[in-house]
Design an enzyme around this catalytic site. Structure first.
Site, PDB file in Angstrom:
ATOM      1  N   GLU A   1      28.378  27.595   1.209  1.00  0.00           N
ATOM      2  CA  GLU A   1      28.930  26.426   0.526  1.00  0.00           C
ATOM      3  C   GLU A   1      30.383  26.166   0.931  1.00  0.00           C
ATOM      4  O   GLU A   1      30.866  25.041   0.886  1.00  0.00           O
ATOM      5  CB  GLU A   1      28.828  26.643  -0.994  1.00  0.00           C
ATOM      6  CG  GLU A   1      28.684  25.354  -1.768  1.00  0.00           C
ATOM      7  CD  GLU A   1      28.314  25.585  -3.229  1.00  0.00           C
ATOM      8  OE1 GLU A   1      27.560  26.531  -3.542  1.00  0.00           O
ATOM      9  OE2 GLU A   1      28.801  24.810  -4.057  1.00  0.00           O
TER      10      GLU A   1
ATOM     11  N   LYS B   1      23.669  16.619  -6.695  1.00  0.00           N
ATOM     12  CA  LYS B   1      23.767  16.596  -8.164  1.00  0.00           C
ATOM     13  C   LYS B   1      23.735  15.148  -8.674  1.00  0.00           C
ATOM     14  O   LYS B   1      23.051  14.825  -9.636  1.00  0.00           O
ATOM     15  CB  LYS B   1      25.076  17.245  -8.618  1.00  0.00           C
ATOM     16  CG  LYS B   1      25.107  18.767  -8.570  1.00  0.00           C
ATOM     17  CD  LYS B   1      26.395  19.264  -9.219  1.00  0.00           C
ATOM     18  CE  LYS B   1      26.502  20.782  -9.171  1.00  0.00           C
ATOM     19  NZ  LYS B   1      27.689  21.309  -9.849  1.00  0.00           N
TER      20      LYS B   1
ATOM     21  N   HIS C   1      11.441  46.801   8.768  1.00  0.00           N
ATOM     22  CA  HIS C   1      10.002  46.626   8.970  1.00  0.00           C
ATOM     23  C   HIS C   1       9.636  45.155   8.918  1.00  0.00           C
ATOM     24  O   HIS C   1       8.497  44.803   8.645  1.00  0.00           O
ATOM     25  CB  HIS C   1       9.248  47.442   7.916  1.00  0.00           C
ATOM     26  CG  HIS C   1       9.689  48.869   7.930  1.00  0.00           C
ATOM     27  ND1 HIS C   1       9.147  49.803   8.774  1.00  0.00           N
ATOM     28  CD2 HIS C   1      10.700  49.480   7.265  1.00  0.00           C
ATOM     29  CE1 HIS C   1       9.778  50.959   8.603  1.00  0.00           C
ATOM     30  NE2 HIS C   1      10.731  50.786   7.702  1.00  0.00           N
TER      31      HIS C   1
HETATM   32  O1  PA5 Z   1      30.622  27.091  -6.091  1.00  0.00           O
HETATM   33  C1  PA5 Z   1      30.378  26.006  -6.589  1.00  0.00           C
HETATM   34  O2  PA5 Z   1      31.260  25.145  -6.746  1.00  0.00           O
HETATM   35  C2  PA5 Z   1      28.999  25.658  -7.098  1.00  0.00           C
HETATM   36  O3  PA5 Z   1      28.049  26.570  -6.668  1.00  0.00           O
HETATM   37  C3  PA5 Z   1      28.997  25.629  -8.621  1.00  0.00           C
HETATM   38  O4  PA5 Z   1      29.379  26.875  -9.113  1.00  0.00           O
HETATM   39  C4  PA5 Z   1      27.612  25.259  -9.175  1.00  0.00           C
HETATM   40  O5  PA5 Z   1      27.184  24.044  -8.618  1.00  0.00           O
HETATM   41  C5  PA5 Z   1      27.670  25.141 -10.686  1.00  0.00           C
HETATM   42  O6  PA5 Z   1      28.646  24.193 -11.068  1.00  0.00           O
HETATM   43  P1  PA5 Z   1      29.218  24.181 -12.519  1.00  0.00           P
HETATM   44  O7  PA5 Z   1      29.952  25.435 -12.768  1.00  0.00           O
HETATM   45  O8  PA5 Z   1      30.104  22.981 -12.558  1.00  0.00           O
HETATM   46  O9  PA5 Z   1      28.050  24.035 -13.455  1.00  0.00           O
END
Ligand code: PA5
Length: 435
Positions: free
Chosen positions: A266, A400, A287
């Protein structure tokens, strides 16, 4: 102790060539820290008394924890609690798989369970709908005034719908620092509250992370593990190693790999750049995936994680009565594990597949704290080496918004249309067979 070893391929000259870029990336990161845009480096220095007190208070009338959150809001805590073997009566509702959610809610006693709802934005669909499912069982089992005592909300200190709910209903809450993104938030209340509730030693965890901040501030490729990790991945990536595999020889680190996979993907998968992180486990994947790593496309850099002391061991005796197995008599499982790692690494070296080995004395709070910090630093530095912003996630946000539109959220009508038109054109049924 954390020790980094590197096997094959790049020469010292090649490694040294990246030092000026590392210096530039490092000062970019420190500028972001100084201007308070980036906060993860300062987390180990924050006071944690409030978190600890709240966890103790909730522990007085509950004995199970359900963490409602997803991605960066759940993976760090989940990793910590599992790695330290403290996961009894601990559940995570991240996905919205109805079977899983219903089964967890069937299993727990809502009256004796603490529900930690974690979302920085306060509006992530999965977290909100799982919170709704939790409220359904909570409200059915006791009056709302009592039920509220079983909830802790972790979210932005001022903004967002969860903050509004916490304030309106007088529900206990903790802040997610606005300058700390989800995947960098394990050492904030996001990871620390569930960890404290489940009995993790926060002081030791933060001590390990603080030590790692010292290492990572050092502008030297010989002393800074984050620089070395970033440099090796970067140099291999620009030579076509588009896949980064992490393969611990320790089951308790399985969720550490999931945490790292999110952090790496990410943070760095942007502008057509980035490496695909792949999760593997030693010895199991010897394996399965190792065939591909040795003999398939040469597009991978492998990271092994090896643990010196597992905290437990099993001694072997040759009860099988077969002479061929006598070489195993008197050996321990940790010896077998280490030999398996070394054998696998040597085979990779023979096939000219590059690998890094991270060696840890043991799995405890201090080592995990250090490991989190080193990899967060390495990820941030890598982002600047690639010349992308490691702290945003436009690809996640768009998904989202389209989901909000599809579920009919107000203000997302255009996104709904866009999602429906994309869905009708982007895939078509080619085959359907009935049972
Ligand atoms: O690292 C990130 O920004 C994302 O993975 C968020 O943690 C994830 O989308 C959850 O978002 P939020 O904490 O706003 O619910």
């Amino acid at each position: 102790m954390i020790r980094l070893e590197y096997g094959c391929a790049l020469s010292e000259i090649e490694l040294d060539s990246v030092i000026p870029l590392l210096k530039e990336a490092h000062s970019k990161l420190l500028m972001k820290r100084d201007s308070k845009e980036v906060g993860f480096i300062d987390l180990p220095f924050e006071p944690v008394e409030e978190i600890r007190k709240l966890a103790e208070e909730k522990r007085k009338h509950t004995d199970a924890l359900v963490l409602v959150g997803i991605g960066g809001s759940s993976l760090g805590a989940e990793c910590l609690i599992h790695a330290l073997d403290k996961a009894e009566n601990f559940y995570v509702l991240d996905n919205v798989d109805p079977y899983k959610v219903a089964s967890v809610l069937d299993r727990i006693d809502p009256k004796r369970t603490c529900f930690n709802v974690v979302s920085k934005s306060g509006g992530t669909t999965e977290t909100i709908v799982n919170f709704m499912a939790v409220l359904e069982v909570l409200k059915r089992s006791m009056p709302w005034d009592e039920a509220k005592r079983n909830i802790v909300i972790t979210t932005d200190p001022e903004k967002g719908l969860l903050r509004e709910i916490a304030q309106r209903e007088g529900i206990a809450s903790l802040p997610v620092p606005p300058n700390v993104g989800g995947r960098f938030s394990v050492l904030s209340p996001v990871g620390l509250f569930p960890a404290a509730y489940m009995g993790v030693d926060l002081d030791a965890l933060l001590m390990g992370a603080k030590k790692a901040v010292d290492w990572c501030m050092c502008e030297s490729l010989e002393k800074n593990p984050a620089w070395l990790i970033a440099a090796l991945h970067y140099l291999h990536a620009i030579r076509g190693k588009n896949i980064a595999v992490m393969m611990p020889y320790c089951e308790r680190l399985s969720l550490f790999v999931s945490w790292w996979r999110q952090l790496w993907a990410e943070s760095l998968g942007k502008d057509g750049k980035g490496q695909t992180p792949v999760k593997a486990m030693g010895t199991v994947d010897q394996h399965s995936q190792i065939q591909l790593y040795n003999d398939g496309p040469k597009d991978k850099l492998i990271t092994f994680i090896v643990v010196e002391d597992f905290g437990r061991d099993v001694k072997l005796h040759n009860h099988l009565g077969i002479a061929d197995f006598h070489y195993l008599n008197g050996k321990t499982l940790s010896q077998v594990m280490y030999a398996s790692y070394l054998g696998t690494a040597s085979a990779l070296a023979k096939n000219k597949v590059p690998f890094i080995t991270v060696k840890l004395d043991r799995i405890d709070e201090a080592h995990l704290g250090a490991l989190f910090m080193v990899y967060e630093f390495a990820t941030a530095i890598s982002g600047y080496l690639y010349d992308i912003n490691p702290f945003d996630q436009p690809g996640v946000e768009e998904g989202k918004r389209l989901t909000h539109g599809l579920l009919g959220r107000e203000g997302y009508e255009k996104k709904r249309e866009e999602a429906l038109s994309l869905a009708s054109t982007c895939s078509k049924c080619l085959i359907e067979r009935r049972l």
